[in-house]
Motif scaffolding. Structure first.
Motif, PDB file in Angstrom:
ATOM      1  N   THR A 176       0.869  -1.174   0.000  1.00 10.95           N
ATOM      2  CA  THR A 176       0.000   0.000   0.000  1.00 10.95           C
ATOM      3  C   THR A 176       0.910   1.229   0.000  1.00 10.95           C
ATOM      4  O   THR A 176       1.849   1.296   0.796  1.00 10.95           O
ATOM      5  CB  THR A 176      -0.823   0.029   1.307  1.00 10.95           C
ATOM      6  N   PRO A 190      -3.525   0.963  -3.553  1.00  8.22           N
ATOM      7  CA  PRO A 190      -4.068   0.102  -2.511  1.00  8.22           C
ATOM      8  C   PRO A 190      -3.259  -1.197  -2.389  1.00  8.22           C
ATOM      9  O   PRO A 190      -2.662  -1.642  -3.363  1.00  8.22           O
ATOM     10  CB  PRO A 190      -5.491  -0.190  -3.004  1.00  8.22           C
ATOM     11  N   LYS A 195      -7.631   0.531   3.379  1.00  6.59           N
ATOM     12  CA  LYS A 195      -8.183   1.772   3.906  1.00  6.59           C
ATOM     13  C   LYS A 195      -8.923   1.508   5.221  1.00  6.59           C
ATOM     14  O   LYS A 195      -8.805   2.267   6.184  1.00  6.59           O
ATOM     15  CB  LYS A 195      -9.142   2.362   2.864  1.00  6.59           C
ATOM     16  N   ASN A 207      -8.868   7.936  -0.964  1.00  5.54           N
ATOM     17  CA  ASN A 207      -8.228   7.237  -2.071  1.00  5.54           C
ATOM     18  C   ASN A 207      -7.864   8.261  -3.127  1.00  5.54           C
ATOM     19  O   ASN A 207      -8.601   9.218  -3.350  1.00  5.54           O
ATOM     20  CB  ASN A 207      -9.184   6.219  -2.689  1.00  5.54           C
ATOM     21  N   SER A 306      -7.931  -4.094  -3.510  1.00  2.17           N
ATOM     22  CA  SER A 306      -6.526  -3.895  -3.898  1.00  2.17           C
ATOM     23  C   SER A 306      -6.153  -4.834  -5.045  1.00  2.17           C
ATOM     24  O   SER A 306      -5.402  -4.454  -5.954  1.00  2.17           O
ATOM     25  CB  SER A 306      -5.604  -4.144  -2.706  1.00  2.17           C
ATOM     26  N   ASN A 309      -7.550  -3.534  -8.298  1.00  2.99           N
ATOM     27  CA  ASN A 309      -6.710  -2.478  -8.867  1.00  2.99           C
ATOM     28  C   ASN A 309      -5.724  -3.091  -9.878  1.00  2.99           C
ATOM     29  O   ASN A 309      -5.523  -2.551 -10.965  1.00  2.99           O
ATOM     30  CB  ASN A 309      -5.993  -1.773  -7.707  1.00  2.99           C
TER      31      ASN A 309
END
Ligand code: TXA
Ligand code: MG
Length: 321
Positions: A176, A190, A195, A207, A306, A309
């Motif tokens: 992260t 991420p 978060k 973000n 994450s 992503n």
């Protein structure tokens, strides 16, 4: 140049190479890094060349313990708390940089990303080198991050002389990245420290959603995680099957393995943590055997967010119907 893969017994050789200004690949708990002395400009140059990385994309600086951070960056109260709670571990904190860190490390930014990796071999490597280690992921630029020494070898053969082999990376996706250098703490990339975990210690976290060309998050504008074959996301298992051919492989969560009997498929695991651990390895394996990889659309929450992503970038946001 010959490229050697060696385990812990090669640690002294790795340290010697770093002291000579060379570049060494080393294991961390997230992915393998391509390390060089963070204070030596010609080492940094070698990293950018070996990786083929654009010079406007800064490198993370790795240190072995909290005490070493002040050599590279200015700590603030929030950073102290995050390092205490999550380090050593899969988090990089962007802070105002110390003048001693050359600007080629930070691509001209006045901030630096600092990380303390969890892997013991990584921390021994850093502390024995007696310096801080600047390191991007040890893949060729745009390619999938390597989670084993063999994956590093695929990309770095002939480009570096030593790959320190610490086995498979535990986490499997990169750290992260959070910046504490602006007004509101902002997650730039991420990772396994989500978060949801960060808001427990920070009053406000956002973000990064800004215009990708701005300097705040230089890495975001580049193509990433590109497999050598076509990749698409699928929403549900039936749409994956509908778009299936002999040259296709479907990557799936464990619960769908039964449904996929008779098709080419790979089980990514049950939990988000298992999927993160497996995803890059499986993508590297599948691109060798198939023409098309179908990847599941996961949730946008927690560690699945994450992983999404990475998946959405690999697929260039394309989805099968
Ligand atoms: O898990 C990881 O973070 C791995 C291991 C080796 O530590 N490293 C890694 O490095 O993924 P790299 O270079 O592949 O990705 C670093 C990301 C890039 O997107 C870069 O733009 C961003 O962090 N970054 C580095 N320094 C920054 C800074 N000062 N400000 C904003 N973003 C920064
Ligand atoms: Mg990378």
């Amino acid at each position: 140049m010959d490229t050697i893969i060696g385990k812990e017994e090669c640690l002294d050789m790795a340290v010697k190479l770093i002291k000579e200004g060379e570049v060494v690949a080393f294991p961390t708990e997230t992915v393998y890094g391509l390390g060089g002395d963070a204070f030596n400009e010609s080492s940094i140059d070698r990293i950018y060349i070996a990786k083929g990385r654009p010079r406007d994309n800064p490198l993370i600086v790795h240190v072995s313990c909290v005490e070493e951070i002040e050599k590279v960056a200015y700590l603030n109260e929030q950073a102290k708390i995050l390092f205490e709670k999550f380090s050593p571990g899969p988090i990089t904190i962007v802070l105002p940089k110390k003048a001693e860190i050359p600007e080629c490390v930070t691509a001209g930014l006045q901030t630096v990303g600092v990380r303390i990796p969890k892997s013991k071999l990584a921390r021994d490597f850093i502390s024995k080198s007696g310096t801080a280690i600047a390191a991007p992921s040890a893949n060729k630029t745009k390619r999938i991050s390597p989670t084993s020494a063999e994956a590093v070898y695929e990309d770095m053969k002939g480009r570096i002389s030593l790959i320190l082999d610490g086995g498979e990376c535990e986490v499997g996706i990169e750290s992260t990245v959070i910046t504490l250098a602006g007004e509101i703490p902002t997650i730039l990339r991420p990772g396994a420290i989500t978060k949801e975990m960060l808001v427990e210690y920070l009053p406000k976290v956002k973000n990064f959603t800004g215009e990708i060309l701005i300097a705040e998050a230089p890495g975001m504008k580049y193509k990433h995680y590109a497999p050598l074959v076509d990749c698409f996301m699928y929403k549900d298992i039936e749409s994956a099957i509908k778009n299936y051919s002999d040259k296709t492989v479907i990557l799936c969560k464990e619960e769908f393995c039964e449904r996929l009997k008779g098709y080419n498929f790979v089980n990514l695991g049950k939990s988000g943590e298992e999927i993160a651990h497996n995803i890059f390895r499986v993508m590297r394996e599948c691109e060798k055997c198939f023409d098309c990889i179908l990847l599941p659309q996961l949730s946008e929450e927690g560690i699945e967010g994450s992983i999404m992503n990475r998946i959405s970038k690999s697929c260039e946001y394309r989805m099968v119907e």
